[in-house]
Design a protein around this motif. Structure first.
Motif, PDB file in Angstrom:
ATOM      1  N   THR A 172       0.730   4.699  -2.567  1.00  0.00           N
ATOM      2  CA  THR A 172       0.598   5.683  -2.105  1.00  0.00           C
ATOM      3  C   THR A 172       1.611   6.635  -2.754  1.00  0.00           C
ATOM      4  O   THR A 172       1.515   7.782  -3.114  1.00  0.00           O
TER       5      THR A 172
ATOM      6  N   ARG B 133      -0.561   8.178   8.714  1.00  0.00           N
ATOM      7  CA  ARG B 133      -1.015   8.596  10.060  1.00  0.00           C
ATOM      8  C   ARG B 133      -2.556   8.549  10.211  1.00  0.00           C
ATOM      9  O   ARG B 133      -3.058   8.024  11.174  1.00  0.00           O
ATOM     10  N   HIS B 134      -3.291   8.828   8.789  1.00  0.00           N
ATOM     11  CA  HIS B 134      -4.537   8.700   8.909  1.00  0.00           C
ATOM     12  C   HIS B 134      -5.029   7.102   8.722  1.00  0.00           C
ATOM     13  O   HIS B 134      -6.086   6.818   9.465  1.00  0.00           O
ATOM     14  N   PHE B 135      -4.281   6.520   7.802  1.00  0.00           N
ATOM     15  CA  PHE B 135      -5.040   5.374   7.331  1.00  0.00           C
ATOM     16  C   PHE B 135      -4.375   3.825   7.772  1.00  0.00           C
ATOM     17  O   PHE B 135      -4.789   3.096   7.913  1.00  0.00           O
ATOM     18  N   GLU B 136      -3.081   4.345   8.371  1.00  0.00           N
ATOM     19  CA  GLU B 136      -1.954   3.129   8.711  1.00  0.00           C
ATOM     20  C   GLU B 136      -1.479   3.754  10.241  1.00  0.00           C
ATOM     21  O   GLU B 136      -0.408   3.836  10.324  1.00  0.00           O
TER      22      GLU B 136
ATOM     23  N   HIS C 154      -0.949  10.406   5.003  1.00  0.00           N
ATOM     24  CA  HIS C 154      -1.800   9.116   4.620  1.00  0.00           C
ATOM     25  C   HIS C 154      -1.530   8.176   5.514  1.00  0.00           C
ATOM     26  O   HIS C 154      -2.470   7.484   6.134  1.00  0.00           O
TER      27      HIS C 154
ATOM     28  N   ARG D  62       0.810  -1.178   0.029  1.00  0.00           N
ATOM     29  CA  ARG D  62      -0.015  -0.017  -0.113  1.00  0.00           C
ATOM     30  C   ARG D  62       0.644   1.251   0.087  1.00  0.00           C
ATOM     31  O   ARG D  62       0.486   2.340  -0.568  1.00  0.00           O
TER      32      ARG D  62
END
Length: 534
Positions: free
Chosen positions: A247, A270-273, A268, A243
């Motif tokens: 990204t 921090r928010h999704f992983e 990205h 991923r």
């Protein structure tokens, strides 16, 4: 004191336990093994249902993975939170449990009481002290399970856990390895003006890790190189790595600033992983290839190898890895001149950090081993000197990018699908290759028009809906650049009126233009006398 009948019954049961995981099951995969074992468990303990719920990766949910007598649990994707209900309590306490009343107050899965189950006995599935799930059996008629029943169930559960864990571990390692193989470039892109080579060696302790590298070009003609190391091992690390690689590519399309790309990747992650941390080195080469813009997110700095000079680790700022800290950081970018013939060597920490060697010693050995020249030879030498025959505890990735000397760039041949989108790729390739053979800005502008027009003609006229390939070959000789644009199609007549103006323009911008039509396709020959330096 138990009777002889009881003793015989217990002995018979113990013998039958051996059949639960006998050698005839060795060929089964994890799913097949669980289904077969549950049939045997029901028979062994005279139960109407048997179910295995495996712990998910978060460690917070039990997922119905195999069932006998109550297959709906698997088909409906039953999930039980750890700590809730019958199975959740067993997982939380890691202790066996028996109940004689099945209903909403004792279990959270309505299937159990809807099926008419009245009694349940369950045990934790433990392998090497690690909880992997829960095994439970049920009966339709009320049955007070005895301590002996629970002991037998636990023995079966232990053997089931060991066999299942072994198969799941093998399957996970295979999946992680396959995922990493599929994501690491099987063939590095052909970039005129550059020579590229890479090596990847998986660690021998703990399975596949999260090391990765990527090389790709942008429509603008810029070249991008990324190398990273996701913290963790096995399938979770490989999955996050896949991923993260995607990204980086996505944000690279939107920005020519490596620091901005890594800042977006950090946001990205921090928010999704939120549980992920990774180091990343991300570099962008200008289309001329003479300068590289580099940003480091906790990653070791690359080595620059200039012919005639000692190799050196680039002295550039290093910012925190992505996913670290509570607030985003402003990421810095260093601009590095890359003279012709020079090589930039990227690597992950597994190359230089070993149990018997400090990081400083590893970097010193890397500098001493790095020599200008062939990138294949460089990668082989570095791996030989720094790894040798020693077991590799950590994954190792190495990527060498060498800017070729002008004398090496006399000819290139490129094959593209004959679709309009490739025209941007052709222009980007020309912008990289043409300056290396002494072209002036006017030469470049004219050749971009001529070769672009020839490529457009192939796309429009050579093939039907099935499509085909477009080949562009360029070479330089003295003060001339020669180009051929060829296809293997059968040209269709031009549509509309007043066509042919493109050919007139091509004739005006070249010193020689020749078109050959034949049964095997069409080839356009172009010669342009260079004005650069005059």
């Amino acid at each position: 004191m138990p009777s002889s009948v009881d003793s015989d019954s217990a002995a018979d049961r113990l013998r039958r336990i051996e059949a639960v995981t006998d050698t005839t099951l060795a060929h089964l995969d994890a799913a097949q093994l669980l289904n077969e074992l549950l049939v045997r468990v029901r028979d062994l303990l005279a139960a109407d249902t048997a179910t295995v719920l495996l712990l998910d990766r978060s460690g917070q949910q039990l997922i119905a993975s195999a069932a006998s007598g109550i297959e709906e649990e698997v088909r409906q994707g039953v999930r039980i939170a750890v700590g809730e209900g019958f199975a959740g309590h067993i997982a939380a306490t890691r202790q066996p449990l028996m109940i004689q009343q099945v209903g909403p107050t004792t279990v959270v899965n309505p299937l159990l009481w809807e099926k008419g189950i009245t009694s349940l006995a369950g045990v934790p599935l433990l392998a090497g002290g690690e909880l992997i799930g829960v095994l439970h059996i049920g009966t339709l008629a009320p049955r007070p399970f005895t301590e002996q029943d629970v002991q037998l169930l636990q023995v079966v559960g232990d053997r089931l856990a060991l066999a299942t864990h072994s198969r799941l571990s093998r399957a996970e390692r295979a999946a992680a390895s396959a995922l990493q193989r599929n994501l690491l470039p099987t063939r590095l892109p052909h970039v005129p003006g550059l020579e590229l080579s890479a090596r990847y060696a998986p660690g021998e302790a703990g399975g596949v890790g999260g090391d990765w590298y990527d090389v790709f070009t942008l429509p603008s003609g810029w070249l991008c190189v990324a190398m990273g190391d996701v913290v963790g091992r096995g399938l979770p690390a490989a999955t996050v790595m896949s991923r993260l690689r995607t990204t980086v590519r996505s944000y690279a399309l939107d920005s020519a600033d490596p620091g901005e790309v890594l800042s977006k990747v950090d946001q990205h992650v921090r928010h999704f992983e939120p549980q992920t941390m990774s180091t990343i080195a991300y570099a962008m080469w200008e289309p001329s290839l003479d300068r590289m813009h580099l940003s480091l997110a906790g990653h070791l700095a690359p080595v620059l190898i200039v012919p005639g000079e000692p190799a050196s680790v680039l002295d550039v700022p290093v910012d925190p890895p992505v996913g670290v800290g509570s607030t985003p950081v402003r990421r810095r970018v260093a601009t590095i001149d890359v003279p012709a013939g020079s090589t930039v060597l990227f690597y992950t920490d597994g190359l230089v950090e070993r149990r018997h060697r400090t990081l400083d010693d590893g970097l010193r050995l890397l500098r001493e081993s790095a020599r200008a020249g062939s990138t294949e030879l460089l990668c082989s030498t570095v791996m030989s000197r720094l790894v040798g025959a020693d077991p590799t505890d950590d994954d190792i990735a190495v990527l060498a990018v060498r800017r070729q000397d002008t004398g090496e760039l006399g000819a290139i041949t490129l094959v593209f699908p004959a679709v309009p989108e490739v025209l941007a790729d052709i222009r980007a390739t020309l912008r990289r290759w043409l300056p290396s053979v002494g072209t002036s800005p006017d030469d470049i502008a004219d050749l971009l028009v001529v070769i672009g027009e020839a490529g457009s003609n192939v796309i429009e006229h050579a093939y039907g809906p099935a499509g085909g390939e477009l080949t562009v070959a360029l070479r330089s000789h003295g003060r001339d650049v020669f180009a051929t644009i060829s296809d293997s199609g059968r040209w269709r007549p031009p549509r509309g009126t007043h066509r042919g103006r493109g050919t007139q323009l091509m004739e005006q911008l070249t010193d020689e233009l020749r078109v050959e039509h034949g049964p095997d396709g069409t080839t356009v020959h172009i010669r342009r006398r260079l004005t650069g330096g005059e």
